[in-house]
Motif scaffolding. Structure first.
Motif, PDB file in Angstrom:
ATOM      1  N   LEU A 127      -6.092   2.074   4.043  1.00 47.61           N
ATOM      2  CA  LEU A 127      -6.755   3.274   3.525  1.00 47.61           C
ATOM      3  C   LEU A 127      -6.133   4.543   4.114  1.00 47.61           C
ATOM      4  N   SER A 128      -5.734   4.492   5.371  1.00 46.87           N
ATOM      5  CA  SER A 128      -5.108   5.686   5.957  1.00 46.87           C
ATOM      6  C   SER A 128      -3.741   5.952   5.329  1.00 46.87           C
ATOM      7  N   ILE A 129      -3.041   4.904   4.927  1.00 47.11           N
ATOM      8  CA  ILE A 129      -1.775   5.093   4.213  1.00 47.11           C
ATOM      9  C   ILE A 129      -2.024   5.805   2.891  1.00 47.11           C
ATOM     10  N   ALA A 180       0.829  -1.208   0.000  1.00 47.48           N
ATOM     11  CA  ALA A 180       0.000   0.000   0.000  1.00 47.48           C
ATOM     12  C   ALA A 180       0.862   1.255   0.000  1.00 47.48           C
ATOM     13  N   VAL A 181       1.924   1.235   0.800  1.00 50.31           N
ATOM     14  CA  VAL A 181       2.831   2.396   0.839  1.00 50.31           C
ATOM     15  C   VAL A 181       3.444   2.634  -0.534  1.00 50.31           C
ATOM     16  N   LEU A 182       3.957   1.576  -1.140  1.00 50.95           N
ATOM     17  CA  LEU A 182       4.594   1.716  -2.459  1.00 50.95           C
ATOM     18  C   LEU A 182       3.602   2.172  -3.517  1.00 50.95           C
ATOM     19  N   THR A 183       2.412   1.610  -3.513  1.00 45.20           N
ATOM     20  CA  THR A 183       1.396   1.993  -4.503  1.00 45.20           C
ATOM     21  C   THR A 183       0.960   3.447  -4.306  1.00 45.20           C
ATOM     22  N   ALA A 184       0.722   3.831  -3.060  1.00 40.56           N
ATOM     23  CA  ALA A 184       0.278   5.205  -2.789  1.00 40.56           C
ATOM     24  C   ALA A 184       1.350   6.217  -3.177  1.00 40.56           C
ATOM     25  N   LEU A 185       2.596   5.919  -2.853  1.00 42.40           N
ATOM     26  CA  LEU A 185       3.667   6.850  -3.226  1.00 42.40           C
ATOM     27  C   LEU A 185       3.856   6.900  -4.733  1.00 42.40           C
ATOM     28  N   TRP A 186       3.715   5.762  -5.406  1.00 42.89           N
ATOM     29  CA  TRP A 186       3.810   5.757  -6.868  1.00 42.89           C
ATOM     30  C   TRP A 186       2.695   6.607  -7.467  1.00 42.89           C
TER      31      TRP A 186
END
Length: 142
Positions: A113-115, A39-45
């Protein structure tokens, strides 16, 4: 009459069954960690490659808009309206209220979701959502 060895084996099985009742999935937390990392990687991407580039904004303002402008615009509207943060907060509060083991899964969903909300500029609602979700994940049972 059972031998001492059979009785010991039986007590080990009972002990394992008790542990299983307390911790139904020994893989839940490692898999949760992998999901959070993804999730972190996807959100930052999404933030760096889809939301922030000015070239994409100019391409979507042109007369001949690319097909990806529609989904990008939906993503932008979702974070402008605070949908990710609000949804994370709702799911995390629900996770605190649910005593069933489903509550842990809801807490994980709230944390993911919060990420997304943190990465996509919805930190106001994402902060309490992350706290609530973390509290629920750390609860010993259920």
């Amino acid at each position: 009459m059972l031998s001492a060895k059979a009785r010991n084996g039986g007590s080990r099985i009972a002990m394992c069954q008790d542990m299983y009742r307390e911790h139904p999935s020994a893989l839940f937390m490692p898999l949760a960690g992998l999901l959070i990392a993804a999730a972190v990687l996807t959100a930052l991407w999404l933030r760096v490659e889809v939301v922030q580039p000015e070239t994409l904004t100019w391409a979507c303002l042109a007369d001949a808009r690319p097909l990806w402008c529609g989904p990008r615009q939906l993503l932008l509207e979702a974070f402008n309206l605070g949908i990710f943060g609000g949804l994370a907060l709702i799911v995390s509060v629900a996770a605190l209220l649910v005593t069933h083991p489903l509550g842990r899964k809801l807490a994980l969903a709230g944390l993911v979701l919060s990420i997304f909300a943190f990465a996509l500029y919805n930190a106001g609602a994402a902060a309490p959502a992350a706290v609530f979700a973390s509290l629920r994940l750390m609860r010993a049972r259920g």
